[in-house]
Design a protein around this motif. Structure first.
Motif, PDB file in Angstrom:
ATOM      1  N   THR A  60      -4.262  25.038  61.102  1.00 22.53           N
ATOM      2  CA  THR A  60      -3.636  23.775  60.980  1.00 22.53           C
ATOM      3  C   THR A  60      -2.564  24.111  60.456  1.00 22.53           C
ATOM      4  N   VAL A  61      -1.615  23.281  60.997  1.00 23.66           N
ATOM      5  CA  VAL A  61      -0.667  23.261  60.361  1.00 23.66           C
ATOM      6  C   VAL A  61      -0.191  21.890  59.719  1.00 23.66           C
ATOM      7  N   ALA A  62       0.126  22.406  58.095  1.00 25.23           N
ATOM      8  CA  ALA A  62       0.695  21.756  56.599  1.00 25.23           C
ATOM      9  C   ALA A  62       1.794  21.404  56.631  1.00 25.23           C
ATOM     10  N   LYS A  63       2.775  21.886  57.120  1.00 23.98           N
ATOM     11  CA  LYS A  63       3.902  21.266  56.957  1.00 23.98           C
ATOM     12  C   LYS A  63       5.171  21.990  57.416  1.00 23.98           C
ATOM     13  N   LEU A  64       6.255  21.713  58.333  1.00 24.57           N
ATOM     14  CA  LEU A  64       7.162  22.193  58.636  1.00 24.57           C
ATOM     15  C   LEU A  64       7.789  22.407  57.312  1.00 24.57           C
ATOM     16  N   LEU A  65       9.201  24.166  57.224  1.00 24.04           N
ATOM     17  CA  LEU A  65       9.460  24.027  56.703  1.00 24.04           C
ATOM     18  C   LEU A  65      10.780  24.992  56.511  1.00 24.04           C
ATOM     19  N   TYR A  66      11.015  24.945  58.132  1.00 22.88           N
ATOM     20  CA  TYR A  66      11.755  25.586  58.295  1.00 22.88           C
ATOM     21  C   TYR A  66      12.136  25.166  60.139  1.00 22.88           C
ATOM     22  N   THR A  67      13.882  24.948  60.426  1.00 20.56           N
ATOM     23  CA  THR A  67      14.519  25.375  61.427  1.00 20.56           C
ATOM     24  C   THR A  67      15.719  26.636  61.449  1.00 20.56           C
ATOM     25  N   SER A  68      15.529  26.962  63.223  1.00 14.40           N
ATOM     26  CA  SER A  68      16.759  27.613  62.953  1.00 14.40           C
ATOM     27  C   SER A  68      16.437  28.241  64.117  1.00 14.40           C
ATOM     28  N   VAL A  69      17.750  28.729  64.749  1.00 19.79           N
ATOM     29  CA  VAL A  69      18.063  29.344  66.052  1.00 19.79           C
ATOM     30  C   VAL A  69      17.583  30.488  65.635  1.00 19.79           C
ATOM     31  N   ASP A  70      16.989  31.783  66.718  1.00 16.60           N
ATOM     32  CA  ASP A  70      16.161  32.733  66.861  1.00 16.60           C
ATOM     33  C   ASP A  70      17.714  33.556  67.472  1.00 16.60           C
ATOM     34  N   VAL A  71      17.314  34.522  67.404  1.00 16.29           N
ATOM     35  CA  VAL A  71      18.087  36.043  68.464  1.00 16.29           C
ATOM     36  C   VAL A  71      18.628  35.793  69.584  1.00 16.29           C
ATOM     37  N   PHE A  72      17.863  34.709  70.615  1.00 15.76           N
ATOM     38  CA  PHE A  72      17.992  35.340  71.837  1.00 15.76           C
ATOM     39  C   PHE A  72      18.846  33.261  71.779  1.00 15.76           C
ATOM     40  N   GLY A  73      18.933  32.755  70.425  1.00 15.47           N
ATOM     41  CA  GLY A  73      19.468  31.096  71.130  1.00 15.47           C
ATOM     42  C   GLY A  73      18.644  29.770  70.979  1.00 15.47           C
ATOM     43  N   ASN A  74      17.310  30.558  70.904  1.00 14.29           N
ATOM     44  CA  ASN A  74      16.647  29.716  71.014  1.00 14.29           C
ATOM     45  C   ASN A  74      15.682  28.748  69.505  1.00 14.29           C
ATOM     46  N   ASP A  75      15.611  27.119  69.711  1.00 17.46           N
ATOM     47  CA  ASP A  75      15.518  26.615  68.663  1.00 17.46           C
ATOM     48  C   ASP A  75      14.092  26.871  67.701  1.00 17.46           C
ATOM     49  N   GLN A  76      14.404  26.957  66.993  1.00 20.57           N
ATOM     50  CA  GLN A  76      12.552  27.466  66.521  1.00 20.57           C
ATOM     51  C   GLN A  76      12.362  26.136  64.943  1.00 20.57           C
ATOM     52  N   SER A  77      10.943  26.347  64.941  1.00 20.49           N
ATOM     53  CA  SER A  77      10.432  25.587  63.872  1.00 20.49           C
ATOM     54  C   SER A  77       9.876  26.548  63.889  1.00 20.49           C
ATOM     55  N   LEU A  78       9.913  26.644  61.341  1.00 18.99           N
ATOM     56  CA  LEU A  78       8.691  27.772  61.454  1.00 18.99           C
ATOM     57  C   LEU A  78       7.785  26.702  60.494  1.00 18.99           C
ATOM     58  N   PHE A  79       6.671  26.705  60.914  1.00 22.59           N
ATOM     59  CA  PHE A  79       5.249  25.803  59.897  1.00 22.59           C
ATOM     60  C   PHE A  79       5.039  26.746  59.393  1.00 22.59           C
ATOM     61  N   LEU A  80       4.171  26.307  57.970  1.00 16.68           N
ATOM     62  CA  LEU A  80       3.490  26.498  56.822  1.00 16.68           C
ATOM     63  C   LEU A  80       2.264  26.153  57.902  1.00 16.68           C
ATOM     64  N   CYS A  81       1.089  27.407  57.529  1.00 20.94           N
ATOM     65  CA  CYS A  81       0.399  27.309  58.285  1.00 20.94           C
ATOM     66  C   CYS A  81      -1.142  27.023  57.095  1.00 20.94           C
ATOM     67  N   ASN A  82      -2.251  26.391  57.240  1.00 20.34           N
ATOM     68  CA  ASN A  82      -2.735  27.139  56.489  1.00 20.34           C
ATOM     69  C   ASN A  82      -4.819  27.780  57.149  1.00 20.34           C
ATOM     70  N   TYR A  83      -4.665  29.197  56.942  1.00 21.14           N
ATOM     71  CA  TYR A  83      -5.414  29.366  57.348  1.00 21.14           C
ATOM     72  C   TYR A  83      -7.027  29.445  56.767  1.00 21.14           C
ATOM     73  N   LEU A  84      -8.176  29.476  58.350  1.00 22.06           N
ATOM     74  CA  LEU A  84      -9.365  28.337  58.164  1.00 22.06           C
ATOM     75  C   LEU A  84     -10.174  29.611  58.627  1.00 22.06           C
ATOM     76  N   GLY A  85      -9.445  30.716  59.269  1.00 24.18           N
ATOM     77  CA  GLY A  85     -10.706  32.318  58.978  1.00 24.18           C
ATOM     78  C   GLY A  85      -9.845  32.964  60.437  1.00 24.18           C
ATOM     79  N   GLY A  86     -10.534  34.146  60.296  1.00 24.87           N
ATOM     80  CA  GLY A  86     -10.232  34.979  61.635  1.00 24.87           C
ATOM     81  C   GLY A  86      -9.414  36.441  60.670  1.00 24.87           C
ATOM     82  N   ILE A  87      -9.672  36.928  61.632  1.00 21.54           N
ATOM     83  CA  ILE A  87      -9.822  38.619  61.618  1.00 21.54           C
ATOM     84  C   ILE A  87      -8.152  39.240  62.038  1.00 21.54           C
ATOM     85  N   PRO A  88      -7.319  39.073  61.542  1.00 24.30           N
ATOM     86  CA  PRO A  88      -6.010  39.764  62.466  1.00 24.30           C
ATOM     87  C   PRO A  88      -6.209  40.930  63.497  1.00 24.30           C
TER      88      PRO A  88
END
Length: 152
Positions: A60-88
């Motif tokens: 689940t999304v907890a909080k927006l931490l950062y915004t930036s422009v990635d190396v391809f010029g895309n606007d990106q938003s980086l969210f702190l998320c709560n880990y609920l489960g699963g194996i990567p």
């Protein structure tokens, strides 16, 4: 034309960060899970969908931490998320798995990594680990803010 992207910052109970280890045309680097925002989708919906597609984790999304422009010029938003489960694990029906199975020289491997394990590795956005270390210490008190890729 730039696109909107959303990425997830997820920690497990051991304080390890979920990253996707990439091998792409001879380059080796680590990125946060995430991707493009689909039409009609919010940033928060996109980041949870992308995490599930790329890693199989539920968050689940907890909080927006950062915004930036990635190396391809895309606007990106980086969210702190709560880990609920699963194996990567790369999900077999994901676009990434399909590209990987096609024989192109690309690989995706999601996993948990300590900051120490990522030291001296190529991590995007550049400077992310330093931002996270500083902001964790401050309890993410000053977030969200725009980050710039920086040398560490």
């Amino acid at each position: 034309m730039s696109k909107l992207t959303a990425r997830a910052i997820i920690f497990n109970d051991q304080g390890e960060l979920l990253m996707v280890e990439r091998h792409n045309d001879g380059r080796h680097y680590f990125v946060l899970p995430g991707g493009h925002v689909n039409e009609g989708e919010t940033l928060e919906q996109a980041v949870t969908r992308e995490v599930t597609e790329e890693t199989g984790l539920t968050v689940t999304v907890a909080k927006l931490l950062y915004t930036s422009v990635d190396v391809f010029g895309n606007d990106q938003s980086l969210f702190l998320c709560n880990y609920l489960g699963g194996i990567p694990a790369l999900q077999p029906d994901s676009d990434e798995a399909k590209v990987q199975a096609s024989g192109q020289p690309q690989q995706w491997a999601p996993g948990w990594f300590s900051f120490r394990a990522l030291t001296d590795k190529t991590v995007y956005p550049v400077g992310l680990l330093k931002y996270l270390e500083e902001d964790q210490t401050a309890g993410y008190h000053h977030n969200p803010y725009k980050i710039l890729e920086r040398r560490v």
